[in-house]
Design a protein around this motif. Structure first.
Motif, PDB file in Angstrom:
ATOM      1  N   ARG A 298       9.082 -22.019  23.568  1.00  0.00           N
ATOM      2  CA  ARG A 298       9.275 -22.633  24.876  1.00  0.00           C
ATOM      3  C   ARG A 298       8.170 -22.243  25.866  1.00  0.00           C
ATOM      4  N   VAL A 299       7.723 -23.229  26.644  1.00  0.00           N
ATOM      5  CA  VAL A 299       6.677 -22.996  27.635  1.00  0.00           C
ATOM      6  C   VAL A 299       7.314 -22.486  28.922  1.00  0.00           C
ATOM      7  N   TYR A 300       6.767 -21.380  29.454  1.00  0.00           N
ATOM      8  CA  TYR A 300       7.256 -20.781  30.686  1.00  0.00           C
ATOM      9  C   TYR A 300       6.287 -20.959  31.851  1.00  0.00           C
ATOM     10  N   SER A 301       5.027 -21.186  31.581  1.00  0.00           N
ATOM     11  CA  SER A 301       4.030 -21.272  32.660  1.00  0.00           C
ATOM     12  C   SER A 301       2.912 -22.200  32.230  1.00  0.00           C
ATOM     13  N   ALA A 302       2.196 -22.768  33.242  1.00  0.00           N
ATOM     14  CA  ALA A 302       1.083 -23.689  32.965  1.00  0.00           C
ATOM     15  C   ALA A 302       0.137 -23.682  34.158  1.00  0.00           C
ATOM     16  N   ALA A 303      -1.105 -24.065  33.895  1.00  0.00           N
ATOM     17  CA  ALA A 303      -2.131 -24.161  34.947  1.00  0.00           C
ATOM     18  C   ALA A 303      -3.168 -25.172  34.509  1.00  0.00           C
ATOM     19  N   LEU A 304      -3.821 -25.821  35.481  1.00  0.00           N
ATOM     20  CA  LEU A 304      -4.875 -26.805  35.228  1.00  0.00           C
ATOM     21  C   LEU A 304      -6.202 -26.289  35.790  1.00  0.00           C
ATOM     22  N   HIS A 305      -7.233 -26.432  34.986  1.00  0.00           N
ATOM     23  CA  HIS A 305      -8.574 -26.042  35.436  1.00  0.00           C
ATOM     24  C   HIS A 305      -9.052 -27.049  36.486  1.00  0.00           C
ATOM     25  N   PRO A 306      -9.685 -26.582  37.593  1.00  0.00           N
ATOM     26  CA  PRO A 306     -10.085 -27.511  38.658  1.00  0.00           C
ATOM     27  C   PRO A 306     -11.269 -28.409  38.319  1.00  0.00           C
ATOM     28  N   SER A 307     -11.825 -28.315  37.130  1.00  0.00           N
ATOM     29  CA  SER A 307     -12.977 -29.137  36.766  1.00  0.00           C
ATOM     30  C   SER A 307     -12.600 -30.609  36.734  1.00  0.00           C
ATOM     31  N   THR A 308     -13.535 -31.481  37.151  1.00  0.00           N
ATOM     32  CA  THR A 308     -13.318 -32.921  37.119  1.00  0.00           C
ATOM     33  C   THR A 308     -13.986 -33.581  35.921  1.00  0.00           C
ATOM     34  N   ASP A 309     -14.914 -32.883  35.261  1.00  0.00           N
ATOM     35  CA  ASP A 309     -15.588 -33.451  34.080  1.00  0.00           C
ATOM     36  C   ASP A 309     -14.716 -33.349  32.839  1.00  0.00           C
ATOM     37  N   THR A 310     -14.048 -32.252  32.701  1.00  0.00           N
ATOM     38  CA  THR A 310     -13.200 -32.029  31.525  1.00  0.00           C
ATOM     39  C   THR A 310     -11.805 -31.651  32.001  1.00  0.00           C
ATOM     40  N   ILE A 311     -10.804 -32.327  31.454  1.00  0.00           N
ATOM     41  CA  ILE A 311      -9.415 -32.009  31.776  1.00  0.00           C
ATOM     42  C   ILE A 311      -8.955 -30.924  30.809  1.00  0.00           C
ATOM     43  N   VAL A 336      -7.230 -27.728  20.742  1.00  0.00           N
ATOM     44  CA  VAL A 336      -6.333 -26.661  21.194  1.00  0.00           C
ATOM     45  C   VAL A 336      -6.736 -25.353  20.530  1.00  0.00           C
ATOM     46  N   VAL A 337      -6.829 -24.315  21.311  1.00  0.00           N
ATOM     47  CA  VAL A 337      -7.018 -22.959  20.778  1.00  0.00           C
ATOM     48  C   VAL A 337      -5.917 -22.087  21.357  1.00  0.00           C
ATOM     49  N   SER A 338      -5.470 -21.132  20.575  1.00  0.00           N
ATOM     50  CA  SER A 338      -4.359 -20.277  21.004  1.00  0.00           C
ATOM     51  C   SER A 338      -4.724 -18.818  20.818  1.00  0.00           C
ATOM     52  N   PHE A 339      -4.147 -17.993  21.673  1.00  0.00           N
ATOM     53  CA  PHE A 339      -4.350 -16.550  21.636  1.00  0.00           C
ATOM     54  C   PHE A 339      -2.967 -15.891  21.748  1.00  0.00           C
ATOM     55  N   HIS A 340      -2.979 -14.589  21.507  1.00  0.00           N
ATOM     56  CA  HIS A 340      -1.719 -13.831  21.627  1.00  0.00           C
ATOM     57  C   HIS A 340      -1.966 -12.565  22.440  1.00  0.00           C
ATOM     58  N   PRO A 341      -2.248 -12.718  23.733  1.00  0.00           N
ATOM     59  CA  PRO A 341      -2.589 -11.548  24.557  1.00  0.00           C
ATOM     60  C   PRO A 341      -1.393 -10.737  25.025  1.00  0.00           C
ATOM     61  N   HIS A 342      -0.153 -11.281  24.891  1.00  0.00           N
ATOM     62  CA  HIS A 342       1.026 -10.580  25.383  1.00  0.00           C
ATOM     63  C   HIS A 342       2.077 -10.482  24.279  1.00  0.00           C
ATOM     64  N   ALA A 343       2.997  -9.553  24.485  1.00  0.00           N
ATOM     65  CA  ALA A 343       4.061  -9.327  23.501  1.00  0.00           C
ATOM     66  C   ALA A 343       5.402  -9.891  23.964  1.00  0.00           C
ATOM     67  N   ASN A 344       5.409 -10.558  25.114  1.00  0.00           N
ATOM     68  CA  ASN A 344       6.652 -11.120  25.628  1.00  0.00           C
ATOM     69  C   ASN A 344       6.324 -12.395  26.407  1.00  0.00           C
ATOM     70  N   VAL A 345       7.280 -12.865  27.180  1.00  0.00           N
ATOM     71  CA  VAL A 345       7.133 -14.132  27.898  1.00  0.00           C
ATOM     72  C   VAL A 345       5.905 -14.103  28.808  1.00  0.00           C
ATOM     73  N   VAL A 346       5.079 -15.150  28.691  1.00  0.00           N
ATOM     74  CA  VAL A 346       3.960 -15.325  29.622  1.00  0.00           C
ATOM     75  C   VAL A 346       4.522 -16.073  30.825  1.00  0.00           C
ATOM     76  N   SER A 347       4.848 -15.345  31.899  1.00  0.00           N
ATOM     77  CA  SER A 347       5.581 -15.923  33.019  1.00  0.00           C
ATOM     78  C   SER A 347       4.682 -16.542  34.086  1.00  0.00           C
ATOM     79  N   ALA A 601       5.124 -29.796  30.497  1.00  0.00           N
ATOM     80  CA  ALA A 601       5.421 -29.055  29.268  1.00  0.00           C
ATOM     81  C   ALA A 601       6.929 -28.914  29.140  1.00  0.00           C
ATOM     82  N   ASN A 602       7.404 -28.848  27.893  1.00  0.00           N
ATOM     83  CA  ASN A 602       8.844 -28.776  27.646  1.00  0.00           C
ATOM     84  C   ASN A 602       9.200 -27.482  26.918  1.00  0.00           C
TER      85      ASN A 602
END
Length: 613
Positions: A298-311, A336-347, A601-602
């Protein structure tokens, strides 16, 4: 119910007669001066005619009329209910031996009384035996005769009924009609075979492993061994966080940093009327390339990069995964690339305010980490084992930010020094969100589990128990509250199914209301996400004054956009965005700061990018 009064048991007529006779004899003996005459005390044993037959009987009373004489008799061995009065012509006397002399009870001659009593007893016994034999013989004969007469009468009636029925049937001629209805031929008897019909069974399905094949249909190697049943028991494994980046992921990050946005470049108008903003929103849609599986949970958080050339979007899930998504990538390129920087919910996720190539993330594991897209490496900003972090918010024109925690603290973090600059205990329960007024960076807004939203002046928070400028009491826990980008409005989302909006210009004076300043407007909204969905929050759109997005529980599934008028006296629904490719609840809905783009995101880890056609 009243009980009936008690009555003595009724005595038989025979006993009453004997008692009366005895009392009469006693009275006569007491009153007479001479010796009693024996003729007055004679009780006759006679033969009485009953239903045409003679029976032995005792005469109990005698009544003499003008012309007739009546005798009240009791038949020997019979029940007293058969006692009756008979005329003289039905009573026949016996010989003199049958007469018994009854002396009064007070007679002085004891020997004579004794002899008379014995004689009377003997005679009575003999008479009773004789009468009983006669009655038995006569009674059996009478019963046999009566039963025979009844049987004969019943048989005659039965035969008569049969004869009448036959005559009636003969008149109706029913037999001829019944014969015409019978089938002419013999009925064929069909016997079912005892053998069951054979059923064609389809071959049972077998897995590729049982067939000796791999998932691609190739033959398994000779040294392949399957695990025995029960050998593998799944266990919940908590993966350790890792800040390492693979070579392929570094190449992806390098491509993202090559597309730089020029200073002051904007592709969407800001501050236009609500009607034009709604027309722009109506053009947003979702195609097949705009839907992607980003995280396993489940997705808990999201953010968009402010760039206008690439979404490019970033999402964090329940188990500590962080995914970067480049929309519009070709099939040859990794989208898509994924990382695992945390051991719990990315809030919480946030791109840097002054340097958008830095992505900050916070988690329930008590860590704050930063991903540098240019350096292609993670860096740990802060860590604690005593608290959980929820949401971050930057201070305008600074890399410093405030972060909320589960213990009711708000901390000011300096990422360059990697330390806590200030720490405030603002609530007794967890603080879901903290928001900074970008026009007045010392003004803070917090939303807590304790059902309150509080406004603070960071300059006036002391070391003791701090006092808020305003405290707005809600019906249930407040899952989110934030300032608008221009600092004119505050919106809160509460579990009591209301969205509340305040005009900050009206919050200068201290409110006299116990529950705090009354909201300038509020909207009914279903915020019951339950256990399996991420809780709703309101996300302001920087491109449009007074506009914010939020998830929706409506069907068909959609995301909703609300607008606030100039003085916040009215908050209304502007648009519901729906698409055939969106069939689930979108809890996270982040607008792009410069483009007409929304990242949703859902709870299954899937991301949706709403873009223009």
């Amino acid at each position: 119910f009243a009980p009936k009064p008690w009555k003595p048991r009724r005595q038989s007529t025979f006993l009453q007669t004997v008692i009366m006779a005895g009392s009469k004899r006693r009275r006569s003996s007491r009153n007479s001066k001479k010796k009693n005459d024996t003729k007055d005390n004679v009780v006759d044993i006679v033969e009485a005619l009953h239903r045409g037959k003679r029976h032995r009987a005792h005469v109990l009373e005698v009544e003499t009329g003008d012309d007739t004489k009546m005798y009240y008799v009791h038949y020997e061995g019979w029940n007293s209910r058969y006692d009756e009065w008979l005329p003289e012509d039905k009573v026949f006397p016996l010989d003199d031996k049958s007469k018994v002399v009854l002396e009064p009870a007070d007679t002085p001659a004891k020997s004579e009384n004794t002899r008379a009593t014995k004689a009377d007893t003997a005679i009575e016994k003999e008479n009773k035996a004789t009468v009983k034999e006669e009655m038995d013989d006569s009674g059996v004969k009478e019963q046999k005769k009566e039963s025979t007469d009844q049987e004969m009468s019943y048989e005659q009636m039965r035969l008569e009924n049969i004869r009448r029925n036959q005559e009636m049937l003969a008149k109706l001629n029913l037999q001829a009609h019944a014969a015409s209805l019978k089938p002419k031929g013999k009925k064929k008897i069909v016997r079912r075979s005892s053998k069951k019909a054979s059923i064609k069974r389809e071959p049972s399905r077998r897995s590729l492993r049982v067939q000796g094949l791999t998932a691609d249909g190739e033959k398994l190697p000779d040294n392949f061994r399957a695990l025995p049943k029960g050998a593998y028991k799944p266990e919940r494994v908590h993966e350790e966080a890792s800040m390492e980046i693979s070579a392929s992921n570094k190449d992806f990050l390098k491509q993202l940093t090559e597309n730089k946005t020029k200073d002051g470049e904007e592709t969407a108008e800001v501050g236009v009327s609500t009607l034009k903003y709604a027309e722009r929103l109506a053009m947003l849609q979702v195609d097949e390339q705009s839907v992607e599986k980003l995280t396993p949970k489940r997705v808990y958080s999201a953010a968009l990069h402010p760039s206008t050339d690439t979404i490019m979007g970033a999402v964090g899930d329940k188990i500590g995964n962080l995914a970067l998504w480049k929309v519009g990538s070709s099939k040859k390129e990794a989208g898509v690339v994924s990382f695992h920087p945390h051991a719990n919910v990315v809030s919480g996720l946030m791109f840097g305010a002054t340097n958008p190539n830095k992505l900050y993330s916070c988690s329930y594991d008590g860590r704050i980490r930063m991903l540098d897209l240019q350096k292609q490496a993670f860096d740990e900003i802060y860590q604690t084992n005593e608290d959980r972090f929820y949401v971050m918010d930057f201070i305008k024109n600074s890399e410093n930010f405030y972060i909320s925690s589960s213990e009711g603290f708000v901390r000011k973090i300096d990422p360059r020094a990697k330390k806590v600059v200030e720490e405030f205990a603002l609530h007794d329960n967890k603080i879901f969100t903290v928001s900074v007024n970008q026009e007045n960076p010392y003004e803070l807004c917090t939303a807590s589990l304790d059902r309150t939203m509080r406004l603070w002046d960071a300059r006036k928070i002391g070391k003791g128990k701090p006092k808020p400028i305003h405290e707005m009491v809600h019906g249930l826990s407040v899952t989110g509250a934030s300032y608008s980008p221009d600092g004119k409005y505050i919106v809160s989302c509460c579990n009591d199914h209301y969205l509340r909006v305040w005009n900050t210009a009206k919050l200068t004076a201290k409110s006299s209301d116990e529950d705090g300043p009354v909201p300038d407007s509020r909207v009914r909204h279903n915020n019951k996400t339950g256990r399996w969905l991420t809780k709703f929050r309101c996300y302001w759109d920087p491109k449009q004054q007074g506009a914010f997005t939020i998830g929706s529980m409506e069907r068909p599934r959609c995301i909703e956009v609300f607008g606030v008028n100039e003085d916040a006296s009215s908050t209304s629904l502007i648009m519901r965005l729906r698409d055939d490719n969106v069939a689930s609840v979108q809890s996270i809905n982040v607008p792009h700061p410069k483009l007409d783009v929304i990242l949703s995101a859902n709870s299954s880890g899937r991301g949706v990018m709403w873009t223009k056609a």
